[in-house]
Motif scaffolding. Structure first.
Motif, PDB file in Angstrom:
ATOM      1  N   PHE A 192      -2.647   0.629  -5.501  1.00  0.00           N
ATOM      2  CA  PHE A 192      -1.940  -0.150  -4.474  1.00  0.00           C
ATOM      3  C   PHE A 192      -2.291  -1.653  -4.558  1.00  0.00           C
ATOM      4  O   PHE A 192      -1.385  -2.495  -4.610  1.00  0.00           O
ATOM      5  CB  PHE A 192      -2.279   0.394  -3.088  1.00  0.00           C
ATOM      6  CG  PHE A 192      -1.643  -0.374  -1.966  1.00  0.00           C
ATOM      7  CD1 PHE A 192      -0.321  -0.163  -1.625  1.00  0.00           C
ATOM      8  CD2 PHE A 192      -2.361  -1.322  -1.257  1.00  0.00           C
ATOM      9  CE1 PHE A 192       0.283  -0.878  -0.603  1.00  0.00           C
ATOM     10  CE2 PHE A 192      -1.779  -2.039  -0.229  1.00  0.00           C
ATOM     11  CZ  PHE A 192      -0.457  -1.813   0.102  1.00  0.00           C
ATOM     12  N   TYR A 193      -3.571  -1.983  -4.576  1.00  0.00           N
ATOM     13  CA  TYR A 193      -3.946  -3.397  -4.594  1.00  0.00           C
ATOM     14  C   TYR A 193      -3.516  -4.089  -5.891  1.00  0.00           C
ATOM     15  O   TYR A 193      -2.922  -5.175  -5.843  1.00  0.00           O
ATOM     16  CB  TYR A 193      -5.446  -3.574  -4.339  1.00  0.00           C
ATOM     17  CG  TYR A 193      -5.822  -3.375  -2.881  1.00  0.00           C
ATOM     18  CD1 TYR A 193      -4.973  -3.778  -1.862  1.00  0.00           C
ATOM     19  CD2 TYR A 193      -7.031  -2.791  -2.530  1.00  0.00           C
ATOM     20  CE1 TYR A 193      -5.298  -3.592  -0.528  1.00  0.00           C
ATOM     21  CE2 TYR A 193      -7.377  -2.593  -1.191  1.00  0.00           C
ATOM     22  CZ  TYR A 193      -6.506  -3.005  -0.197  1.00  0.00           C
ATOM     23  OH  TYR A 193      -6.835  -2.829   1.122  1.00  0.00           O
TER      24      TYR A 193
ATOM     25  N   SER B 225       0.081  -4.640  -5.636  1.00  0.00           N
ATOM     26  CA  SER B 225       0.486  -5.625  -4.630  1.00  0.00           C
ATOM     27  C   SER B 225       0.230  -7.067  -5.087  1.00  0.00           C
ATOM     28  O   SER B 225       0.804  -7.986  -4.518  1.00  0.00           O
ATOM     29  CB  SER B 225      -0.195  -5.345  -3.293  1.00  0.00           C
ATOM     30  OG  SER B 225      -1.574  -5.503  -3.422  1.00  0.00           O
ATOM     31  N   VAL B 226      -0.640  -7.256  -6.090  1.00  0.00           N
ATOM     32  CA  VAL B 226      -0.829  -8.620  -6.613  1.00  0.00           C
ATOM     33  C   VAL B 226      -0.269  -8.713  -8.042  1.00  0.00           C
ATOM     34  O   VAL B 226      -0.617  -9.617  -8.789  1.00  0.00           O
ATOM     35  CB  VAL B 226      -2.326  -9.053  -6.591  1.00  0.00           C
ATOM     36  CG1 VAL B 226      -2.820  -9.187  -5.177  1.00  0.00           C
ATOM     37  CG2 VAL B 226      -3.205  -8.095  -7.375  1.00  0.00           C
TER      38      VAL B 226
ATOM     39  N   ASN C 232       7.791 -11.848  -3.632  1.00  0.00           N
ATOM     40  CA  ASN C 232       7.277 -12.622  -2.498  1.00  0.00           C
ATOM     41  C   ASN C 232       7.840 -14.039  -2.512  1.00  0.00           C
ATOM     42  O   ASN C 232       8.284 -14.553  -1.484  1.00  0.00           O
ATOM     43  CB  ASN C 232       5.753 -12.679  -2.579  1.00  0.00           C
ATOM     44  CG  ASN C 232       5.125 -12.010  -1.394  1.00  0.00           C
ATOM     45  OD1 ASN C 232       5.691 -11.993  -0.318  1.00  0.00           O
ATOM     46  ND2 ASN C 232       3.951 -11.443  -1.592  1.00  0.00           N
TER      47      ASN C 232
ATOM     48  N   THR D 136      11.226  -9.430   3.050  1.00  0.00           N
ATOM     49  CA  THR D 136      10.175  -9.732   2.069  1.00  0.00           C
ATOM     50  C   THR D 136       9.057  -8.704   2.189  1.00  0.00           C
ATOM     51  O   THR D 136       8.586  -8.135   1.194  1.00  0.00           O
ATOM     52  CB  THR D 136       9.587 -11.142   2.341  1.00  0.00           C
ATOM     53  OG1 THR D 136      10.662 -12.044   2.482  1.00  0.00           O
ATOM     54  CG2 THR D 136       8.675 -11.589   1.225  1.00  0.00           C
ATOM     55  N   ARG D 137       8.660  -8.460   3.421  1.00  0.00           N
ATOM     56  CA  ARG D 137       7.571  -7.507   3.673  1.00  0.00           C
ATOM     57  C   ARG D 137       7.961  -6.094   3.215  1.00  0.00           C
ATOM     58  O   ARG D 137       7.184  -5.409   2.563  1.00  0.00           O
ATOM     59  CB  ARG D 137       7.274  -7.509   5.184  1.00  0.00           C
ATOM     60  CG  ARG D 137       6.119  -6.660   5.616  1.00  0.00           C
ATOM     61  CD  ARG D 137       5.987  -6.772   7.137  1.00  0.00           C
ATOM     62  NE  ARG D 137       5.289  -5.637   7.681  1.00  0.00           N
ATOM     63  CZ  ARG D 137       3.973  -5.572   7.885  1.00  0.00           C
ATOM     64  NH1 ARG D 137       3.220  -6.583   7.557  1.00  0.00           N
ATOM     65  NH2 ARG D 137       3.417  -4.490   8.390  1.00  0.00           N
TER      66      ARG D 137
ATOM     67  N   THR E 292       7.972  -5.976  -0.660  1.00  0.00           N
ATOM     68  CA  THR E 292       6.611  -5.991  -1.223  1.00  0.00           C
ATOM     69  C   THR E 292       5.959  -4.636  -1.024  1.00  0.00           C
ATOM     70  O   THR E 292       5.301  -4.106  -1.937  1.00  0.00           O
ATOM     71  CB  THR E 292       5.752  -7.082  -0.531  1.00  0.00           C
ATOM     72  OG1 THR E 292       6.495  -8.280  -0.503  1.00  0.00           O
ATOM     73  CG2 THR E 292       4.454  -7.307  -1.271  1.00  0.00           C
ATOM     74  N   ALA E 293       6.137  -4.075   0.169  1.00  0.00           N
ATOM     75  CA  ALA E 293       5.545  -2.762   0.445  1.00  0.00           C
ATOM     76  C   ALA E 293       6.110  -1.715  -0.520  1.00  0.00           C
ATOM     77  O   ALA E 293       5.373  -0.888  -1.064  1.00  0.00           O
ATOM     78  CB  ALA E 293       5.831  -2.359   1.890  1.00  0.00           C
TER      79      ALA E 293
ATOM     80  N   ALA F 180       4.617  -2.112  -4.009  1.00  0.00           N
ATOM     81  CA  ALA F 180       3.210  -1.694  -4.089  1.00  0.00           C
ATOM     82  C   ALA F 180       3.043  -0.193  -3.859  1.00  0.00           C
ATOM     83  O   ALA F 180       2.140   0.432  -4.422  1.00  0.00           O
ATOM     84  CB  ALA F 180       2.391  -2.477  -3.064  1.00  0.00           C
ATOM     85  N   LEU F 181       3.925   0.395  -3.050  1.00  0.00           N
ATOM     86  CA  LEU F 181       3.736   1.805  -2.684  1.00  0.00           C
ATOM     87  C   LEU F 181       4.375   2.801  -3.648  1.00  0.00           C
ATOM     88  O   LEU F 181       3.906   3.925  -3.767  1.00  0.00           O
ATOM     89  CB  LEU F 181       4.304   2.051  -1.279  1.00  0.00           C
ATOM     90  CG  LEU F 181       3.430   1.560  -0.138  1.00  0.00           C
ATOM     91  CD1 LEU F 181       4.181   1.675   1.176  1.00  0.00           C
ATOM     92  CD2 LEU F 181       2.132   2.348  -0.057  1.00  0.00           C
TER      93      LEU F 181
ATOM     94  N   ILE G 215       6.977   6.405   4.623  1.00  0.00           N
ATOM     95  CA  ILE G 215       6.182   5.209   4.948  1.00  0.00           C
ATOM     96  C   ILE G 215       7.081   3.972   4.951  1.00  0.00           C
ATOM     97  O   ILE G 215       6.991   3.120   5.848  1.00  0.00           O
ATOM     98  CB  ILE G 215       4.995   5.047   3.973  1.00  0.00           C
ATOM     99  CG1 ILE G 215       3.984   6.168   4.219  1.00  0.00           C
ATOM    100  CG2 ILE G 215       4.311   3.685   4.152  1.00  0.00           C
ATOM    101  CD1 ILE G 215       2.787   6.155   3.321  1.00  0.00           C
TER     102      ILE G 215
ATOM    103  N   ILE H 127       7.906   1.409   8.086  1.00  0.00           N
ATOM    104  CA  ILE H 127       7.804  -0.060   8.100  1.00  0.00           C
ATOM    105  C   ILE H 127       9.151  -0.659   8.497  1.00  0.00           C
ATOM    106  O   ILE H 127       9.212  -1.622   9.257  1.00  0.00           O
ATOM    107  CB  ILE H 127       7.377  -0.583   6.701  1.00  0.00           C
ATOM    108  CG1 ILE H 127       6.003  -0.025   6.321  1.00  0.00           C
ATOM    109  CG2 ILE H 127       7.332  -2.109   6.683  1.00  0.00           C
ATOM    110  CD1 ILE H 127       5.626  -0.271   4.889  1.00  0.00           C
TER     111      ILE H 127
ATOM    112  N   PHE I 215      -0.642  -3.653   4.525  1.00  0.00           N
ATOM    113  CA  PHE I 215       0.562  -4.462   4.382  1.00  0.00           C
ATOM    114  C   PHE I 215       0.327  -5.881   4.891  1.00  0.00           C
ATOM    115  O   PHE I 215       0.805  -6.840   4.306  1.00  0.00           O
ATOM    116  CB  PHE I 215       1.740  -3.804   5.098  1.00  0.00           C
ATOM    117  CG  PHE I 215       1.936  -2.404   4.627  1.00  0.00           C
ATOM    118  CD1 PHE I 215       2.303  -2.155   3.318  1.00  0.00           C
ATOM    119  CD2 PHE I 215       1.687  -1.335   5.469  1.00  0.00           C
ATOM    120  CE1 PHE I 215       2.436  -0.865   2.857  1.00  0.00           C
ATOM    121  CE2 PHE I 215       1.824  -0.042   5.019  1.00  0.00           C
ATOM    122  CZ  PHE I 215       2.199   0.202   3.711  1.00  0.00           C
TER     123      PHE I 215
ATOM    124  N   MET J 147       0.554  -9.374   2.578  1.00  0.00           N
ATOM    125  CA  MET J 147       1.296 -10.553   3.025  1.00  0.00           C
ATOM    126  C   MET J 147       0.370 -11.767   3.069  1.00  0.00           C
ATOM    127  O   MET J 147       0.741 -12.870   2.676  1.00  0.00           O
ATOM    128  CB  MET J 147       1.902 -10.338   4.429  1.00  0.00           C
ATOM    129  CG  MET J 147       2.953  -9.243   4.528  1.00  0.00           C
ATOM    130  SD  MET J 147       4.195  -9.321   3.254  1.00  0.00           S
ATOM    131  CE  MET J 147       5.094 -10.761   3.756  1.00  0.00           C
TER     132      MET J 147
END
Lengths: 522, 76
Positions: A310-311, A314-315, A323, A335-336, A339-340, A343-344, A372, A376, B32, B36
């Motif tokens: 995940f991390y 996410s980067v 992003n 955007t959120r 991104t989720a 990453a997910l 999930i 969100i 999350f 961000m």
């Protein structure tokens, strides 16, 4: 030789305890290592070579990464630092590819071959991948994750590479955890392996109680439910309506009792040796959201996926690009959400695939991914709705509603997880809504599925006891220290009650078959 | 530090970022929110946050985050 068998509990484990205590402190790790490889050999025979090969590979690559880092530090130039990172990354990727190649070749070859053959046939070509009779090395899915985590931690500089191959070998092969986890990180156990402390009365007592509690969950509840689950999920069965709901509930309870019971055996065994392993369950059925459920169910797998997938995802480049794009062109909400999703997606794909080479497992992973993301997506609307209706998130009725929603989600997921393939899962799900009536729950129909009234009573009371203990543990009342504070006669009555219930109500002997550990198959 | 606190409040205005010391370990900031935050930090401080930095020790409090920004050569 699973952890709940007499061979392990009455012979193997006591011998290890004795050998451990008798050995000089500085060689106690060697007793554990010899015991771990002995355990592995007894279960898997020559497949132990896979574990040994993985150990040598990971040890060598870890040291290689460490040496590169140290060299760059001595030279001190920023350019050198950048170079080592590039080289270190290549070694890390090489290690991951080799480890995954071994895993895929043993565990996923037939699944991939079968699907590729189907694709070739659809294209009018001849099948190319003949099925093979492959034996799966015990715990390969667990020790592969731990090996990858170790290499990543060395590369990231969170730990130093282990110079002593024996300690690393013990980390990967440690017998209490090799079958079903927990998925440890090297930093969780390294110092404990080195310490080699004496056996203590407190550790023996706390570990022993935990082992009996695990046996209670496994033998009294899970193995009894296995009869019911086997009947309802049989491929030729044609049950519908409320029977499917009962099947999903029974399997969910069986899986939890079995897996968490096995964890009690694992953590209890290890505690007796003075080695504390991370917890894997924390009242999962009390969760109010999907995310919270996965923070309470198979916790160490969740932590591994978060840390190593995940991390980094996410980067990653796509996440950062999205992003940037989102900030310039989109509202923060989208955007959120994007991104989720970036990453997910890999997290849940790996979660599904990790459980095994079946489409139903991939579906299971994607099921939670979609839930999930949906969670969100509707969060702002949910908050607005709560405000408009004047509902409080912490009100008891709202918590109840959320838990009921989670039970529906969990039962649906486990129905597909247990079904013999995705097609059967879908059929069962559809059949659940045909002629749905609650009456079979009390008109005696359930008594034709292999369990009698007494069995249902034992399962029901057992589940209540597990829920009560879980509740007590969450509040720190029923931890080992909490038990010590109870009135002594009452405490001993509880201990004797636990032991006697395992002996008297365990699902063994005539009418029951020995049930293998479910997660050992993953 | 003021810029950082402003960014943090933009992520979640209900958290007392000036005093909280367990943003990650006490699960005040979820995953999350964290990703961000990483995007915002990279933009505002012109830094590159890699996967190796994604650990609780770097994000548990505003001071921890600030220390990480300085270590990564951010324009504070």
């Amino acid at each position: 030789m699973a952890y709940h068998t007499p061979l392990y509990l009455a012979l193997f484990f006591p011998a290890i305890l004795l050998g451990y205590q008798l050995a000089p402190r500085k060689y106690r790790w060697a007793v554990l290592l010899a015991g771990s490889f002995g355990f592995y050999y007894l279960v898997c025979g020559r497949l132990v070579l896979y574990l040994a090969g993985t150990t040598v590979l990971v040890h060598y690559l870890g040291i290689w990464i460490e040496l590169l880092r140290q060299k760059s530090r001595m030279e001190g130039e920023r350019e050198q630092e950048r170079n080592w990172k590039k080289q270190g990354k290549k070694i890390l990727i090489l290690g991951i590819i080799i480890l995954l190649a071994i895993l895929v070749s043993r565990k996923y070859y037939n699944f991939l071959g079968q699907n590729l053959n189907a694709l070739l046939e659809a294209l009018g070509l001849l099948p190319y991948f003949p099925p093979k009779d492959l034996l799966l090395p015990l715990g390969i899915s667990f020790y592969t994750l731990m090996a990858i985590g170790y290499l990543a931690d060395v590369y990231w500089g969170r730990i130093r590479a282990e110079g002593h191959m024996g300690y690393l070998a013990l980390y990967l092969a440690y017998f209490p955890q090799i079958m079903e986890g927990p998925v440890c990180r090297y930093s969780d156990v390294a110092a404990q392996f080195r310490r080699g402390g004496d056996l203590t009365g407190e550790n023996l007592a706390a570990g022993g109680i935990r082992i009996f509690w695990g046996l209670f969950k496994k033998i009294v509840i899970a193995d009894r439910l296995n009869v019911l689950v086997g009947e309802l999920f049989a491929p030729e069965s044609s049950y519908g309506g409320v029977f499917i709901l009962a099947a999903a509930a029974a399997y969910t309870a069986q899986l939890y009792m079995e897996f968490s019971g096995c964890m009690d055996l694992v953590l209890g065994s290890s505690r007796m040796l003075g080695i504390v392993l991370p917890e894997n369950f924390r009242q999962p059925f009390a969760a109010r959201t999907v995310t919270e459920f996965w923070q309470r169910w198979h916790i160490t797998l969740g932590v591994w996926l978060k840390t190593y997938i995940f991390y980094p995802a996410s980067v990653s480049f796509p996440a950062k690009k999205w992003n940037c794009f989102g900030k310039q062109r989109l509202a923060p909400y989208w955007t959120r959400l994007g991104t989720a999703a970036i990453a997910l997606f890999p997290v849940w794909l790996v979660n599904g695939l990790w459980h095994g080479p079946r489409w139903s497992y991939i579906f299971y992973g994607m099921y939670y991914f979609v839930l999930i993301i949906l969670g969100i997506a509707i969060e702002p609307m949910r908050l607005k709705l709560l405000k408009a209706l004047g509902l409080k998130e912490d009100a008891w009725y709202y918590r109840c509603m959320q838990r009921c929603k989670m039970w529906v989600i969990i039962l649906t997921g486990e129905l597909f997880f247990r079904a013999e393939g995705l097609a059967q899962g879908l059929k069962m799900y559809v059949r659940m809504f045909e002629n749905f009536e609650f009456s079979p729950l009390w008109d005696g129909s359930l008594l034709n599925l292999g369990l009698g009234k007494g069995d249902f009573c034992i399962v029901f009371l057992g589940c209540l006891a597990v829920a009560a203990v879980g509740h007590g543990r969450e509040r720190g009342i029923l931890s080992y220290a909490g038990l010590q504070r109870l009135w002594q006669p009452f405490r001993w009555a509880l201990y004797y009650g636990l032991i006697l219930s395992v002996i008297l109500f365990g699902a063994y002997g005539e009418g029951y078959q020995i049930v293998d550990l479910i997660y050992a198959g993953f | 530090m003021d810029t950082l606190l402003e960014i943090l409040r933009g992520i979640d205005c209900d958290i007392d970022f000036e005093n909280e010391k367990g943003l990650i370990t006490d699960r005040l900031l979820d995953s999350f929110g964290l990703i961000m935050l990483v995007g915002e930090l990279e933009t505002h401080f012109d830094i590159r946050i890699e996967a190796s930095e994604m650990m609780p020790e770097n994000f548990d409090s505003a001071e921890d985050i600030y220390r990480m920004i300085l270590r990564l050569g951010g324009n504070s």
